[in-house]
Write an enzyme that holds these catalytic residues in place. Structure first.
Site: not given
Length: 656
Positions: A49-50, A86, A141-142, A54
């Protein structure tokens, strides 16, 4: 936030019961289709999982953004943000205005164009496939990767070393038992996962998390335990604890909002509730297949294999908005979607056979609104335009989409649409190059480099060798043009007699083979004499009598072409060729490149004309279709010569 990332979820309360033993009993009582095949080695599944995909792509495209808080938005919502943003309070699914108020220095980028993200996504999948063939894409992305076979190969080399360790974290800090085969396999899988992640970062500049577990669902759920750019291994004994820690039913893959609402109607709110629910009750509400699938997933059991999907079976694009209520607005939205898809289809190379239009209506109810769709087949002519990348296909495709829209919405009644989607399905490879079709001569592709020919010691003399060995021939200097060609071309198989080598070597390899095989079974060209004075006069097969009286302007063949023809004639002067029967106003180089069927048809027509000479001069025997010829009056018939001139291919071979 990927499934399995438990940030924001309430912790287990003191009243929660330890269902470890009960979960094991439930798993043992499940049907055989919910359990792994007995006797088979435990699978080792990786889930990649990147991190903030984006945002990473945007930072790679513009390195100046690496040290800035960055968010990518679509419409009014944040779809992802980097970890610096975040830390400043920005989260996914937050309104863009709210994110800007929390972080005034936030860099906001529009991510509605998914093209750069798709390109990087496919590069990641291709890189993983270079290490292991069993790769299954999951979104952009996975990726799932089944490395069981790689692990077994490593075990054959070193069966059970005592110093085995896990690369990264172990879920719940469980101790690794080096004597347990399952633990050993997963530990090897963790090192393979670390190698894959390092390759993705080195070659593509992307970081990501990884989960290592015995099944797809467990690998996906555990991969987000430690973020960012970390990996976690789940040992079999901790599977039950991982599933209980999810709490919410929607944390289970395959459980969406609609299914969650139906489960809530049965009083099922948590994963533990789902584990304890009797299977017949679930089957009555969800159906047999869906109920068994969800029940197995709640126990961490996922028998589905990692399945490489290959190219996507459909290409689609959609746009959501607050309100679209006029035909003009709908047509504009559809045109934007179709234009975007045409670019992707042209790069994909396949031709769609079906187009589907989907809409979503506005509803004031809190209940989810279903989408409505209509589809129709695409005409073959549109498929050809799409494959060629012609923008002429936009208008007819928009027209077809609007017809589908009016099958969904009454144009005479007010409507309020909040989403439009256009999808091209049933993608198929366009079969060009079928034998006997003229389309095969126009297939796309770069010229194939000619293969090396056998050496002179192992093969007989070629035409080029004959030209160089001919003594006293005045055209030896012309033959040097062939000898001075690049070594790559001079080492290739010789072209058929009468064919310009520079043209022959640019043809696709399959056409080269066909021309050589045709030349082997057909008569070799009867070339004119090798004297320099006769070559410009007669060229390749022009009749001296017709050339003297014809006003047409001739384009003499190239020196290399005449040289090869002279060589063939010197080897066997008794051979004849249909090239000699070509009229003076036809370029022989063009004629010899035509398919054999067309050559035969043209030669037959020219022979008939020779037997019955026209009463008009040669320059007037083939009038232009637009001028010099008028349709005969009713009741009169065209004579055979006129009908031939108007309706066959000869009218394209007019005097220069």
């Amino acid at each position: 936030m990927a499934l399995g990332d438990n940030e924001g979820e309430p912790p287990l309360s003191d009243d929660d019961i330890d269902w470890t033993d009960e979960s094991a009993d439930i798993a043992a009582s499940q049907p055989a289709d919910c359990r792994d095949a007995e006797g088979q080695p435990q699978k080792v599944i990786l889930h990649f999982d990147l991190d903030c995909f984006y945002a990473q792509v945007e930072m790679i495209r513009n390195p100046a953004l690496w040290n800035l808080p960055l968010a990518v938005h679509q419409k009014y919502f944040i779809v992802t943000c980097n970890y610096l943003a975040r830390e400043l309070g920005v989260t996914k699914r937050m309104m863009a205005t709210e994110a800007r108020s929390k972080c005034p220095e936030l860099v906001l980028l529009n991510g509605e164009d998914l093209t750069p993200y798709r390109e990087i996504s496919y590069k990641v999948t291709e890189l993983l496939e270079s290490f292991c063939p069993l790769v299954e894409r999951l979104g952009l992305d996975e990726n799932f990767v089944d490395v069981t076979e790689l692990v077994e190969k490593k075990l054959k080399k070193v069966p059970l070393p005592s110093d085995v360790s896990v690369n990264g974290h172990i879920y719940n800090q469980q101790a690794l038992d080096t004597t347990a085969p399952d633990h050993h396999r997963l530990a090897l899988g963790s090192h393979i996962a670390a190698e894959f992640r390092a390759a993705v970062h080195t070659q593509l500049g992307l970081t990501g998390c990884a989960g290592i577990a015995p099944s797809k669902v467990l690998a996906k759920l555990v991969s987000g335990t430690f973020r960012p750019n970390q990996q976690t291994t789940l040992l079999p004994e901790s599977s039950a604890q991982l599933m209980r820690g999810l709490i919410h039913v929607r944390a289970i893959p395959s459980v969406g909002r609609s299914t969650a609402m139906r489960l809530q109607a049965l009083g099922i709110h948590s994963v533990v509730d789902l584990q304890r629910c009797p299977l017949p009750t679930l089957e009555k509400e969800l159906g047999g297949i869906c109920a068994r699938r969800i029940h197995c997933l709640s126990l961490g059991i996922d028998p589905l294999p990692v399945t490489p999907r290959g190219p996507p079976q459909s290409l689609s694009d959609e746009d959501s908005f607050k309100k679209v209520s006029t035909e003009v607005e709908v047509m504009q939205k559809v045109k934007e979607l179709v234009s975007s898809l045409l670019h992707r289809l042209h790069r994909d190379g396949r031709v769609p056979r079906t187009m589907r239009l989907t809409i979503k209506r506005f509803s004031e109810s809190s209940q989810p609104v279903s989408r409505e769709s209509r589809q129709c087949p695409l005409p073959t002519t549109l498929g050809q335009k799409i494959r060629s990348g012609s923008w002429d296909a936009v208008t007819p495709l928009v027209s077809l989409a609007m017809k589908l829209f009016f099958r969904l919405v009454d144009r005479h009644m007010p409507f309020h649409i909040t989403l439009i989607s256009v999808c091209f399905t049933n993608l198929q490879l366009c079969c060009l190059g079928t034998r006997g079709s003229i389309v095969s001569f126009f297939s796309q592709g770069s010229p194939v480099k000619p293969k090396e020919a056998p050496s002179a010691e192992s093969s007989g003399p070629t035409c080029q060798q004959g030209a160089l060995d001919t003594s006293g021939n005045q055209d030896v200097q012309e033959a040097s043009l062939v000898a001075s060609a690049p070594l790559q071309q001079r080492s290739a198989p010789s072209p058929p007699p009468g064919v310009d080598p520079s043209v022959f070597w640019e043809l696709p390899e399959e056409i080269q083979r066909e021309l050589r095989s045709s030349a082997a079974s057909a008569p070799v060209p009867d070339c004119p004499g090798s004297t320099a004075s006769s070559a410009p006069r007669l060229g390749l097969g022009q009749h001296a009598s017709r050339e003297a009286s014809s006003p047409a302007v001739l384009r003499p063949p190239s020196l290399a072409l005449r040289t090869l023809a002279n060589q063939t004639q010197s080897l066997n002067p008794s051979l004849n060729s249909p090239v000699h029967e070509v009229p003076s106003h036809v370029d022989p180089q063009v004629f010899v490149e035509l398919p054999t069927e067309l050559q035969g048809e043209l030669l037959a027509e020219w022979k008939r004309e020779t037997r019955t000479p026209p009463s008009t001069p040669p320059s007037q025997t083939l009038p232009s279709p637009k001028r010099g010829w008028s349709r005969p009056s009713k009741g009169k018939k065209l004579n055979p010569s006129n009908r031939t001139q108007v309706n066959n291919l000869l009218r394209y071979f007019k005097p220069c």
